[in-house]
Design a protein around this motif. Structure first.
Motif, PDB file in Angstrom:
ATOM      1  N   ARG A  70       0.844  -1.183   0.000  1.00 27.25           N
ATOM      2  CA  ARG A  70       0.000   0.000   0.000  1.00 27.25           C
ATOM      3  C   ARG A  70       0.879   1.232   0.000  1.00 27.25           C
ATOM      4  N   GLU A  75       1.884   9.964   6.315  1.00 27.31           N
ATOM      5  CA  GLU A  75       1.527   9.547   7.654  1.00 27.31           C
ATOM      6  C   GLU A  75       2.686   9.796   8.590  1.00 27.31           C
ATOM      7  N   GLU A 157      -5.472   5.363  11.301  1.00 30.10           N
ATOM      8  CA  GLU A 157      -6.039   6.559  10.657  1.00 30.10           C
ATOM      9  C   GLU A 157      -7.173   6.229   9.680  1.00 30.10           C
ATOM     10  N   ALA A 158      -6.870   5.482   8.682  1.00 26.99           N
ATOM     11  CA  ALA A 158      -7.858   5.227   7.631  1.00 26.99           C
ATOM     12  C   ALA A 158      -7.375   4.068   6.768  1.00 26.99           C
ATOM     13  N   GLU A 163      -6.284  -2.177   1.942  1.00 23.14           N
ATOM     14  CA  GLU A 163      -7.413  -2.385   2.850  1.00 23.14           C
ATOM     15  C   GLU A 163      -8.728  -2.223   2.086  1.00 23.14           C
ATOM     16  N   PHE A 170      -5.717  -2.620   8.016  1.00 25.68           N
ATOM     17  CA  PHE A 170      -4.322  -3.003   8.249  1.00 25.68           C
ATOM     18  C   PHE A 170      -3.952  -4.369   7.664  1.00 25.68           C
ATOM     19  N   ASN A 196      -9.914   1.627  12.576  1.00 26.44           N
ATOM     20  CA  ASN A 196      -9.445   2.963  12.181  1.00 26.44           C
ATOM     21  C   ASN A 196     -10.457   4.024  12.611  1.00 26.44           C
ATOM     22  N   HIS A 274       3.025   5.627  13.634  1.00 28.99           N
ATOM     23  CA  HIS A 274       2.272   4.787  12.699  1.00 28.99           C
ATOM     24  C   HIS A 274       3.227   3.841  11.977  1.00 28.99           C
TER      25      HIS A 274
HETATM   26  N1  URA Z   1      -3.029   2.734   7.720  1.00 31.15           N
HETATM   27  C1  URA Z   1      -4.045   2.948   8.584  1.00 31.15           C
HETATM   28  O1  URA Z   1      -4.043   3.923   9.349  1.00 31.15           O
HETATM   29  N2  URA Z   1      -5.054   2.055   8.601  1.00 31.15           N
HETATM   30  C2  URA Z   1      -5.086   0.980   7.819  1.00 31.15           C
HETATM   31  O2  URA Z   1      -6.046   0.197   7.903  1.00 31.15           O
HETATM   32  C3  URA Z   1      -4.018   0.778   6.935  1.00 31.15           C
HETATM   33  C4  URA Z   1      -3.004   1.652   6.907  1.00 31.15           C
END
Ligand code: URA
Length: 303
Positions: A70, A75, A157-158, A163, A170, A196, A274
């Motif tokens: 990914r 971040e 975070e997201a 994902e 994650f 997240n 992170h």
């Molecule tokens: N980074 C994140 O913050 N969440 C994820 O699910 C994947 C990468």
């Protein structure tokens, strides 16, 4: 032995370490694991985390196979020492709604989330929720992976690209590093709940906006009430700022325990770096390792 020979030996040793994947020093002193008896690192905490026979269902979702890389950008990510409390549950809707009462997405989220009496109902509620704009551009919703009930909830975070494709948080490179970080202190999917602050991938992996995190917040609150954790591990600046409702950067927040109220529960939260940031900045693994040790200690002390 000459200085030159010592230098050559050291260079060879470092190259050997690098091949094994050892790319930075994590503590001041080396640990000789070969002379550490038969106990594997993390044995003590693994035993402490075995659920009591009468504890709630801790079944887990299975881990997917290898996943593509990914590419989240930007971040940079984020903890304390307050007494552990196991307060009773309270209705979760109010906290999310209180953040932005005029926003219809937040109000609708509060109503939907409050009706869910377990995680599957909450998933169904999220699937029907249209108040978060991220849903329109995402392929899949990423709710959680790991235990349904856990002492530790990990919040990132997201979702990123991987994902979004798989529909679970994650699972990309950062997630794989997260799993290795947790394994280093004896934790795995059976003992933690991973999620997240937003459930859909932001386009281009940008940081979610306040509107987006606020509309997901009532779900995160309800999720927390249902999972019943005692501890939160907050991955990165966006998650730490959002959950703790502070504006400090992750470098200031990380490693310092905070007490936070989420889902009607008073929890101990530890912001840390992170894993996506650690992939880009291996030298920062040392700080993340210190945070993990602090987390391991807190889990052991409270068990
Ligand atoms: N980074 C994140 O913050 N969440 C994820 O699910 C994947 C990468």
């Amino acid at each position: 032995m000459s200085i030159e020979t010592i230098k050559e030996d050291l260079v060879e040793l470092l190259a050997f370490y690098a091949e094994l994947g050892v790319d930075c020093a994590l503590s001041e002193e080396a640990v000789d694991w070969l002379n550490h008896g038969h106990a594997a690192p993390g044995d003590a905490i693994r035993q402490a985390l075995v659920p009591a026979p009468n504890s709630r269902d801790r079944r887990t979702a299975s881990h997917p196979g290898p996943v593509p890389e990914r590419t989240r950008q930007g971040e940079t990510r984020r903890s304390g020492g307050a007494a552990t409390v196991r307060p009773e549950r309270r209705p979760p809707a109010a906290a999310g709604a209180a953040r932005s009462p005029l926003d219809p997405g937040v109000a609708a989220a509060g109503t939907l989330a409050a009706r869910a009496s377990n995680l599957e109902e909450l998933r169904t509620a999220l699937e029907s929720f249209e108040g978060c704009a991220l849903r329109a551009t995402a392929k899949n919703m990423c709710f959680y992976r790991g235990a349904k009930s856990a002492r530790l909830m990990v919040i990132g975070e997201a979702p990123g690209r991987d994902e979004d494709l798989v529909g679970r948080p994650f699972v990309g490179r950062a997630g794989q590093l997260l799993d290795r970080m947790l394994a280093a202190i004896g934790l795995n999917e059976e003992s933690v709940h991973i999620t997240n602050v937003v459930y859909w991938r932001p386009p281009g992996n940008r940081t979610p906006t306040l509107q987006e995190t606020s509309s997901c917040r009532p779900f995160l609150e309800r999720q927390t009430a249902l999972v019943e954790p005692q501890f939160l591990l907050l991955l990165g600046g966006a998650a730490a700022k959002n959950v703790l409702e502070v504006s400090d950067g992750i470098m200031r927040l990380r490693g310092k325990w905070k007490q936070v109220s989420l889902g009607g529960r008073t929890l101990r939260a530890l912001p840390t770096l992170h894993p996506a940031y650690l992939l880009r900045t291996p030298a920062a693994k040392r700080q993340a390792w210190q945070d993990l040790i602090s987390l391991q200690r807190a889990l052991l002390e409270s068990s």
